[in-house]
Design a protein around this motif. Structure first.
Motif, PDB file in Angstrom:
ATOM      1  N   GLU A 164       0.824  -1.219   0.000  1.00 46.11           N
ATOM      2  CA  GLU A 164       0.000   0.000   0.000  1.00 46.11           C
ATOM      3  C   GLU A 164       0.854   1.263   0.000  1.00 46.11           C
ATOM      4  O   GLU A 164       0.496   2.270  -0.601  1.00 46.11           O
ATOM      5  CB  GLU A 164      -0.906   0.017   1.234  1.00 46.11           C
ATOM      6  N   ASN A 165       1.980   1.212   0.699  1.00 42.19           N
ATOM      7  CA  ASN A 165       2.810   2.408   0.838  1.00 42.19           C
ATOM      8  C   ASN A 165       3.813   2.579  -0.299  1.00 42.19           C
ATOM      9  O   ASN A 165       4.514   3.594  -0.366  1.00 42.19           O
ATOM     10  CB  ASN A 165       3.536   2.382   2.185  1.00 42.19           C
ATOM     11  N   ALA A 166       3.854   1.605  -1.213  1.00 45.36           N
ATOM     12  CA  ALA A 166       4.828   1.648  -2.311  1.00 45.36           C
ATOM     13  C   ALA A 166       4.611   2.870  -3.205  1.00 45.36           C
ATOM     14  O   ALA A 166       5.556   3.347  -3.843  1.00 45.36           O
ATOM     15  CB  ALA A 166       4.755   0.360  -3.126  1.00 45.36           C
ATOM     16  N   ILE A 167       3.384   3.412  -3.221  1.00 45.68           N
ATOM     17  CA  ILE A 167       3.107   4.588  -4.068  1.00 45.68           C
ATOM     18  C   ILE A 167       3.982   5.791  -3.703  1.00 45.68           C
ATOM     19  O   ILE A 167       4.168   6.686  -4.517  1.00 45.68           O
ATOM     20  CB  ILE A 167       1.616   5.025  -4.005  1.00 45.68           C
ATOM     21  N   TYR A 168       4.504   5.807  -2.486  1.00 48.54           N
ATOM     22  CA  TYR A 168       5.320   6.951  -2.056  1.00 48.54           C
ATOM     23  C   TYR A 168       6.806   6.779  -2.420  1.00 48.54           C
ATOM     24  O   TYR A 168       7.626   7.643  -2.120  1.00 48.54           O
ATOM     25  CB  TYR A 168       5.187   7.161  -0.543  1.00 48.54           C
ATOM     26  N   PHE A 169       7.150   5.632  -3.025  1.00 50.16           N
ATOM     27  CA  PHE A 169       8.554   5.344  -3.346  1.00 50.16           C
ATOM     28  C   PHE A 169       8.717   5.156  -4.857  1.00 50.16           C
ATOM     29  O   PHE A 169       7.786   4.732  -5.533  1.00 50.16           O
ATOM     30  CB  PHE A 169       9.004   4.061  -2.618  1.00 50.16           C
ATOM     31  N   ASP A 170       9.932   5.453  -5.366  1.00 49.92           N
ATOM     32  CA  ASP A 170      10.201   5.261  -6.797  1.00 49.92           C
ATOM     33  C   ASP A 170      10.083   3.790  -7.171  1.00 49.92           C
ATOM     34  O   ASP A 170       9.598   3.440  -8.245  1.00 49.92           O
ATOM     35  CB  ASP A 170      11.626   5.741  -7.136  1.00 49.92           C
ATOM     36  N   ASP A 171      10.570   2.939  -6.270  1.00 49.78           N
ATOM     37  CA  ASP A 171      10.591   1.511  -6.550  1.00 49.78           C
ATOM     38  C   ASP A 171      10.037   0.788  -5.320  1.00 49.78           C
ATOM     39  O   ASP A 171      10.427   1.122  -4.194  1.00 49.78           O
ATOM     40  CB  ASP A 171      12.059   1.090  -6.788  1.00 49.78           C
ATOM     41  N   SER A 172       9.150  -0.189  -5.528  1.00 51.26           N
ATOM     42  CA  SER A 172       8.540  -0.859  -4.367  1.00 51.26           C
ATOM     43  C   SER A 172       9.596  -1.553  -3.505  1.00 51.26           C
ATOM     44  O   SER A 172       9.387  -1.769  -2.308  1.00 51.26           O
ATOM     45  CB  SER A 172       7.457  -1.844  -4.806  1.00 51.26           C
ATOM     46  N   LYS A 173      10.740  -1.867  -4.126  1.00 55.14           N
ATOM     47  CA  LYS A 173      11.819  -2.503  -3.341  1.00 55.14           C
ATOM     48  C   LYS A 173      12.414  -1.533  -2.319  1.00 55.14           C
ATOM     49  O   LYS A 173      13.080  -1.939  -1.378  1.00 55.14           O
ATOM     50  CB  LYS A 173      12.929  -3.003  -4.275  1.00 55.14           C
ATOM     51  N   ASP A 174      12.192  -0.234  -2.542  1.00 59.65           N
ATOM     52  CA  ASP A 174      12.753   0.777  -1.627  1.00 59.65           C
ATOM     53  C   ASP A 174      11.936   0.951  -0.344  1.00 59.65           C
ATOM     54  O   ASP A 174      12.362   1.652   0.574  1.00 59.65           O
ATOM     55  CB  ASP A 174      12.825   2.153  -2.321  1.00 59.65           C
ATOM     56  N   VAL A 175      10.739   0.364  -0.285  1.00 62.79           N
ATOM     57  CA  VAL A 175       9.918   0.537   0.924  1.00 62.79           C
ATOM     58  C   VAL A 175      10.625  -0.156   2.084  1.00 62.79           C
ATOM     59  O   VAL A 175      10.938  -1.346   2.001  1.00 62.79           O
ATOM     60  CB  VAL A 175       8.505  -0.084   0.753  1.00 62.79           C
ATOM     61  N   PRO A 176      10.907   0.581   3.158  1.00 57.67           N
ATOM     62  CA  PRO A 176      11.622  -0.037   4.277  1.00 57.67           C
ATOM     63  C   PRO A 176      10.866  -1.246   4.837  1.00 57.67           C
ATOM     64  O   PRO A 176       9.652  -1.354   4.682  1.00 57.67           O
ATOM     65  CB  PRO A 176      11.694   1.087   5.314  1.00 57.67           C
ATOM     66  N   THR A 177      11.592  -2.121   5.477  1.00 53.09           N
ATOM     67  CA  THR A 177      10.962  -3.323   6.034  1.00 53.09           C
ATOM     68  C   THR A 177      10.482  -3.085   7.463  1.00 53.09           C
ATOM     69  O   THR A 177       9.677  -3.847   7.980  1.00 53.09           O
ATOM     70  CB  THR A 177      11.963  -4.498   6.060  1.00 53.09           C
ATOM     71  N   HIS A 178      11.006  -2.027   8.102  1.00 56.11           N
ATOM     72  CA  HIS A 178      10.669  -1.782   9.510  1.00 56.11           C
ATOM     73  C   HIS A 178      10.278  -0.317   9.730  1.00 56.11           C
ATOM     74  O   HIS A 178      10.655   0.557   8.948  1.00 56.11           O
ATOM     75  CB  HIS A 178      11.847  -2.122  10.424  1.00 56.11           C
TER      76      HIS A 178
END
Ligand code: PGA
Length: 237
Positions: A164-178
């Motif tokens: 859900e929060n991936a929209i705020y990042f260039d790449d979904s892999k960049d979404v922090p895990t914690h």
């Protein structure tokens, strides 16, 4: 629990802004608990307008945000620090030293958790806490299964929250895990709470909350045990 049903996102934002406006007019040195996400953006816009029109001031206000990602620099475009500055703090008369977000880059994160709750307590406790709600009932980053007794803590984000929060990042892999988040008990310590939710996606969560069943599998349900909560919500329009 007081329920206010609204017909549009803008109406939700205005009703929520009215509650904050009244709070600041009654107590200019209020301690506010703030939230990020899509839900509060309209309310922040409304508060900026009211401050710029001279109806309210943040000059004596102290704020504490619910959460922050672990590992992101404050200046990262996706940090909650940046979100809050872009949506509210840069446009109102708040003092930078009165702004608090958990530090997701702290060297000792466990110490930062304890220190964050202590800072809230020292300031006198939160007068008015704003919340959004996740489709799974999370409040802050407190995912289903979180203890109702939790204080500020480090959480591993669920895949659904990361998606859900991936929209705020260039790449979904960049979404922090914690993330570092105020706990459910930290939230419950607020004197007054308002929860805002608009859209079809959130209706199921609203129904669950209305059912009155209090369970750690649905974190927001603990709000039913709080004496002063207002839910401002609306559906499909
Ligand atoms: P939203 O997020 O306001 O972006 O819908 C709320 C939440 O997940 O707590």
């Amino acid at each position: 629990m007081k329920w206010i049903e609204v017909n549009s996102y803008d109406e939700m934002s205005e009703v929520a802004a009215d509650i904050f406006t009244k709070q600041l007019q009654v107590k200019p040195a209020s301690i506010l608990g703030l939230a990020t996400g899509g839900s509060p953006v309209g309310m922040y816009k409304e508060l900026v307008k009211r401050q710029q029109a001279g109806n309210i001031s943040f000059n004596d206000v102290i704020t504490f945000n619910l959460d922050e990602y672990v590992g992101l620099d404050q200046s990262s475009p996706a940090s909650y620090w940046t979100f809050m500055h872009e949506n509210l703090f840069n446009h109102v008369d708040i003092k930078e030293e009165n702004i608090h977000l958990p530090n997701g880059k702290a060297e000792n994160l466990d110490e930062e958790c304890v220190a964050y709750d202590a800072r809230i307590k020292e300031a006198g406790g939160i007068d008015l806490q704003l919340l959004g709600i996740g489709v799974n009932g999370h409040i802050g980053f407190n995912e289903p299964g979180t203890s109702f007794e939790s204080l500020t803590n480090i959480v591993e984000l669920t895949e659904s929250t990361r998606t859900e929060n991936a929209i705020y990042f260039d790449d979904s892999k960049d979404v922090p895990t914690h993330a570092i988040t105020m706990g459910i008990q930290s939230i419950m310590n607020a004197k007054e709470i308002i929860l805002i939710a608009f859209g079809e996606k959130k209706l199921e969560a609203m129904e669950k909350l209305k059912s009155g069943i209090i369970t750690e599998d649905f974190p927001a349900s603990q709000l039913l045990n709080h004496p002063n909560v207002t839910i401002i919500y609306g559906g499909t329009k």
